[in-house]
Design a protein around this motif. Sequence first.
Motif, PDB file in Angstrom:
ATOM      1  N   GLY A 227       0.684  -0.995  -0.185  1.00 31.66           N
ATOM      2  CA  GLY A 227       0.038   0.056  -0.234  1.00 31.66           C
ATOM      3  C   GLY A 227       1.081   1.302   0.048  1.00 31.66           C
ATOM      4  N   VAL A 228       0.681   2.078  -1.095  1.00 32.53           N
ATOM      5  CA  VAL A 228       1.352   3.356  -1.023  1.00 32.53           C
ATOM      6  C   VAL A 228       0.485   4.480  -1.148  1.00 32.53           C
ATOM      7  CG1 VAL A 228       2.684   4.699  -2.579  1.00 32.53           C
ATOM      8  CG2 VAL A 228       3.431   2.443  -1.912  1.00 32.53           C
ATOM      9  N   GLU A 229       0.852   5.443  -0.250  1.00 32.49           N
ATOM     10  CA  GLU A 229       0.095   7.052  -0.453  1.00 32.49           C
ATOM     11  C   GLU A 229       1.166   8.005  -0.555  1.00 32.49           C
ATOM     12  OE1 GLU A 229      -3.211   7.746  -0.335  1.00 32.49           O
ATOM     13  OE2 GLU A 229      -4.082   5.776   0.230  1.00 32.49           O
ATOM     14  N   ALA A 230       1.066   8.931  -1.374  1.00 37.12           N
ATOM     15  CA  ALA A 230       2.168   9.964  -1.819  1.00 37.12           C
ATOM     16  C   ALA A 230       1.474  11.317  -1.809  1.00 37.12           C
ATOM     17  CB  ALA A 230       2.985   9.565  -2.784  1.00 37.12           C
ATOM     18  N   TYR A 231       2.206  12.240  -1.405  1.00 38.28           N
ATOM     19  CA  TYR A 231       1.665  13.682  -1.590  1.00 38.28           C
ATOM     20  C   TYR A 231       2.958  14.433  -1.906  1.00 38.28           C
ATOM     21  CZ  TYR A 231       0.063  18.403  -0.122  1.00 38.28           C
ATOM     22  OH  TYR A 231      -0.271  19.568  -0.052  1.00 38.28           O
ATOM     23  N   TYR A 232       2.728  15.212  -2.964  1.00 38.84           N
ATOM     24  CA  TYR A 232       3.716  16.114  -3.679  1.00 38.84           C
ATOM     25  C   TYR A 232       3.404  17.514  -3.785  1.00 38.84           C
ATOM     26  CZ  TYR A 232       5.464  11.527  -5.241  1.00 38.84           C
ATOM     27  OH  TYR A 232       5.713  10.063  -5.253  1.00 38.84           O
ATOM     28  N   VAL A 233       4.357  18.615  -3.707  1.00 38.70           N
ATOM     29  CA  VAL A 233       4.269  19.839  -3.815  1.00 38.70           C
ATOM     30  C   VAL A 233       5.174  20.206  -4.728  1.00 38.70           C
ATOM     31  CG1 VAL A 233       4.128  21.997  -2.800  1.00 38.70           C
ATOM     32  CG2 VAL A 233       3.525  20.083  -1.331  1.00 38.70           C
ATOM     33  N   PHE A 234       4.575  20.730  -5.953  1.00 31.93           N
ATOM     34  CA  PHE A 234       5.610  21.294  -6.993  1.00 31.93           C
ATOM     35  C   PHE A 234       6.108  22.841  -6.544  1.00 31.93           C
ATOM     36  CE2 PHE A 234       3.343  17.933  -9.068  1.00 31.93           C
ATOM     37  CZ  PHE A 234       4.054  17.174  -9.648  1.00 31.93           C
ATOM     38  N   GLU A 235       7.176  23.251  -7.393  1.00 29.05           N
ATOM     39  CA  GLU A 235       7.723  24.553  -7.071  1.00 29.05           C
ATOM     40  C   GLU A 235       6.855  25.710  -7.342  1.00 29.05           C
ATOM     41  OE1 GLU A 235      11.268  24.265  -9.394  1.00 29.05           O
ATOM     42  OE2 GLU A 235      12.275  23.249  -7.695  1.00 29.05           O
ATOM     43  N   ASN A 236       5.882  25.284  -8.189  1.00 33.23           N
ATOM     44  CA  ASN A 236       4.732  26.488  -8.563  1.00 33.23           C
ATOM     45  C   ASN A 236       3.583  26.364  -7.681  1.00 33.23           C
ATOM     46  OD1 ASN A 236       3.789  24.252  -9.474  1.00 33.23           O
ATOM     47  ND2 ASN A 236       3.400  24.875 -11.652  1.00 33.23           N
ATOM     48  N   GLY A 237       3.548  25.520  -6.621  1.00 34.96           N
ATOM     49  CA  GLY A 237       2.543  25.367  -5.662  1.00 34.96           C
ATOM     50  C   GLY A 237       1.496  24.342  -5.842  1.00 34.96           C
ATOM     51  N   ILE A 238       1.422  24.045  -7.184  1.00 31.34           N
ATOM     52  CA  ILE A 238       0.551  22.939  -7.369  1.00 31.34           C
ATOM     53  C   ILE A 238       0.710  21.481  -6.525  1.00 31.34           C
ATOM     54  CG2 ILE A 238      -0.311  21.126  -9.411  1.00 31.34           C
ATOM     55  CD1 ILE A 238       0.113  23.271 -11.198  1.00 31.34           C
ATOM     56  N   THR A 239      -0.438  20.897  -5.989  1.00 30.67           N
ATOM     57  CA  THR A 239       0.119  19.760  -5.128  1.00 30.67           C
ATOM     58  C   THR A 239      -0.647  18.387  -6.038  1.00 30.67           C
ATOM     59  OG1 THR A 239      -2.314  19.760  -4.323  1.00 30.67           O
ATOM     60  CG2 THR A 239      -0.458  20.918  -3.194  1.00 30.67           C
ATOM     61  N   ALA A 240      -0.039  17.387  -5.651  1.00 26.73           N
ATOM     62  CA  ALA A 240      -0.558  15.913  -6.308  1.00 26.73           C
ATOM     63  C   ALA A 240      -0.403  14.935  -5.441  1.00 26.73           C
ATOM     64  CB  ALA A 240       0.477  15.842  -7.556  1.00 26.73           C
ATOM     65  N   HIS A 241      -1.255  13.928  -5.506  1.00 24.28           N
ATOM     66  CA  HIS A 241      -1.529  12.731  -4.884  1.00 24.28           C
ATOM     67  C   HIS A 241      -1.387  11.578  -5.824  1.00 24.28           C
ATOM     68  CE1 HIS A 241      -3.456  15.160  -1.297  1.00 24.28           C
ATOM     69  NE2 HIS A 241      -3.749  15.801  -2.402  1.00 24.28           N
ATOM     70  N   TYR A 242      -0.792  10.252  -5.132  1.00 26.48           N
ATOM     71  CA  TYR A 242      -0.656   9.080  -5.808  1.00 26.48           C
ATOM     72  C   TYR A 242      -1.152   8.166  -4.593  1.00 26.48           C
ATOM     73  CZ  TYR A 242       0.798   5.099  -8.031  1.00 26.48           C
ATOM     74  OH  TYR A 242       0.956   3.713  -8.626  1.00 26.48           O
ATOM     75  N   GLU A 243      -1.952   7.248  -5.116  1.00 30.88           N
ATOM     76  CA  GLU A 243      -2.240   6.034  -4.327  1.00 30.88           C
ATOM     77  C   GLU A 243      -2.290   4.674  -4.870  1.00 30.88           C
ATOM     78  OE1 GLU A 243      -6.271   6.973  -2.900  1.00 30.88           O
ATOM     79  OE2 GLU A 243      -7.082   6.487  -5.010  1.00 30.88           O
ATOM     80  N   SER A 244      -1.805   3.567  -4.332  1.00 32.94           N
ATOM     81  CA  SER A 244      -1.865   2.362  -4.919  1.00 32.94           C
ATOM     82  C   SER A 244      -1.990   1.402  -3.679  1.00 32.94           C
ATOM     83  CB  SER A 244      -0.360   2.059  -5.638  1.00 32.94           C
ATOM     84  OG  SER A 244      -0.710   0.665  -6.083  1.00 32.94           O
ATOM     85  N   TYR A 245      -3.182   0.744  -3.899  1.00 35.95           N
ATOM     86  CA  TYR A 245      -3.537  -0.420  -2.701  1.00 35.95           C
ATOM     87  C   TYR A 245      -4.255  -1.386  -3.411  1.00 35.95           C
ATOM     88  CZ  TYR A 245      -7.831   2.615  -3.190  1.00 35.95           C
ATOM     89  OH  TYR A 245      -8.791   3.285  -3.413  1.00 35.95           O
ATOM     90  N   ARG A 246      -4.165  -2.532  -3.008  1.00 37.97           N
ATOM     91  CA  ARG A 246      -4.830  -3.641  -3.299  1.00 37.97           C
ATOM     92  C   ARG A 246      -6.428  -3.564  -3.366  1.00 37.97           C
ATOM     93  NH1 ARG A 246      -2.770  -9.084  -3.284  1.00 37.97           N
ATOM     94  NH2 ARG A 246      -0.778  -7.836  -3.101  1.00 37.97           N
ATOM     95  N   GLY A 247      -6.966  -3.652  -4.831  1.00 39.37           N
ATOM     96  CA  GLY A 247      -8.386  -3.457  -4.890  1.00 39.37           C
ATOM     97  C   GLY A 247      -8.987  -4.807  -5.681  1.00 39.37           C
ATOM     98  N   LYS A 248     -10.089  -4.701  -6.116  1.00 38.01           N
ATOM     99  CA  LYS A 248     -10.789  -5.564  -6.667  1.00 38.01           C
ATOM    100  C   LYS A 248     -11.674  -4.894  -7.818  1.00 38.01           C
ATOM    101  CE  LYS A 248     -13.789  -9.749  -5.476  1.00 38.01           C
ATOM    102  NZ  LYS A 248     -14.655 -10.475  -4.614  1.00 38.01           N
ATOM    103  N   PRO A 249     -11.299  -4.952  -8.903  1.00 37.85           N
ATOM    104  CA  PRO A 249     -11.872  -4.328 -10.108  1.00 37.85           C
ATOM    105  C   PRO A 249     -12.987  -5.101 -10.321  1.00 37.85           C
ATOM    106  CG  PRO A 249      -9.654  -4.233 -10.467  1.00 37.85           C
ATOM    107  CD  PRO A 249      -9.623  -5.031  -9.474  1.00 37.85           C
ATOM    108  N   SER A 250     -14.292  -4.547 -10.644  1.00 35.86           N
ATOM    109  CA  SER A 250     -15.386  -5.654 -11.216  1.00 35.86           C
ATOM    110  C   SER A 250     -16.091  -5.086 -12.460  1.00 35.86           C
ATOM    111  CB  SER A 250     -16.405  -5.595  -9.944  1.00 35.86           C
ATOM    112  OG  SER A 250     -16.745  -4.509  -9.688  1.00 35.86           O
ATOM    113  N   GLY A 251     -16.975  -5.949 -13.149  1.00 40.20           N
ATOM    114  CA  GLY A 251     -17.672  -5.365 -13.878  1.00 40.20           C
ATOM    115  C   GLY A 251     -16.620  -5.208 -15.312  1.00 40.20           C
TER     116      GLY A 251
END
Length: 381
Positions: A227-251
């Motif tokens: 499981g991974v959660e990440a938070y980034y702040v760019f030099e121009n102030g924009i922020t970003a999030h990234y996540e990866s964890y075990r899921g269960k895609p359906s349909g």
Amino acid sequence: MKTKYRAGVIGRTGRGDYGHGLDVAFQIPPDSIEGSDVQIVSIADSDPDGLRAAGERIGVEKRYLDYREMLEEESLDLVSVGPRWIDCHAEMVIACANAGVKGILCEKPFARTLAEADAMMEACDHNGVKVAVAHRRACAYEQYAKQLVDEGVIGEIQVLRGHGKADHRAGAMDLMVLGTHMMDSMRYFAGADVAWAHGHVTQDGREVTSADIREGDEGVGLLAGNGVEAYYVFENGITAHYESYRGKPSGNHSSSRWFGFEVHGTDGIISLRNSPCGEMYLYPHGLWIPRESEWERILLDEWEKRPDGTSRSDQEQMHLSNLMIVKELIQAIEEDRDVVAVSSGADARAALEMIMAVHESQRLKTRVSFPLKNRENPYAV
């Protein structure tokens, strides 16, 4: 008179093979690049059976079991470093740079560590070699979405949100081998470098410990966490999030459709999924409001359909992506400039730094500033 480029291919059957179509990336239709002609003249693969099969598939007679011998004998202008496994990337790219090639197309991820990436870029810069990396910002949907963002269609960017595939690789492996696409793309849309990052890495919902450190698949080196959660702040102030964890895609929601990111602006949201084939959606509000509006799917005929109007296959779209990269690589060589329209070697190193920052932050239990001081694998120090 056309400039003729002699191209070589490096693969490694059974240990990364030829990546995602990088064996045929230099098979360019005639006149598709004005003033240039590319011919694949040789191929190298340490597996005899794999070498024979790839040579027949590509239609190349000059075949080598040792890529170093190929580099010495063939006077190549372009080389595709194709293995998907990355334990060989550094030595292959450096050997190509020192052999005098003009341009290198490298499969992602770029390297195992920042120290390797630094050495690769130092060799390429010293020898004046242009480097393009097979990140999937080389997709008509991402290029079009970037155009809309630059035109202000969704207002000012506020935050970017990236998602892993949530499959059996969830967590650290997903972040390394597929998250590199998302990091490169989010950096591309933010239009700036990262200032600092904070990461949280877990194993089955708890904090990772030294007992969770393992050797990752595909030659990526030491990893930890599903499981991974990440938070980034760019030099121009924009922020970003990234996540990866075990899921269960359906349909119809396969893991490929989970894989992607959103660009949230003050006036709208763009969602890009299912890389590299690409799906693009546009939402008319800066904040998603249930039942307020529908997402509009954007379809680009030049990407989805052949000239006769029939639908392109996933493999054909992958080849279009690779051709986009090759064209930019050749133009960068001919204009003696950096690769800019797609991911360069420097961009790939920056994406890797975003990945390593997650684990370095977890190791130090604090946010980390860029550039990272530790250039080695965080779990190896």
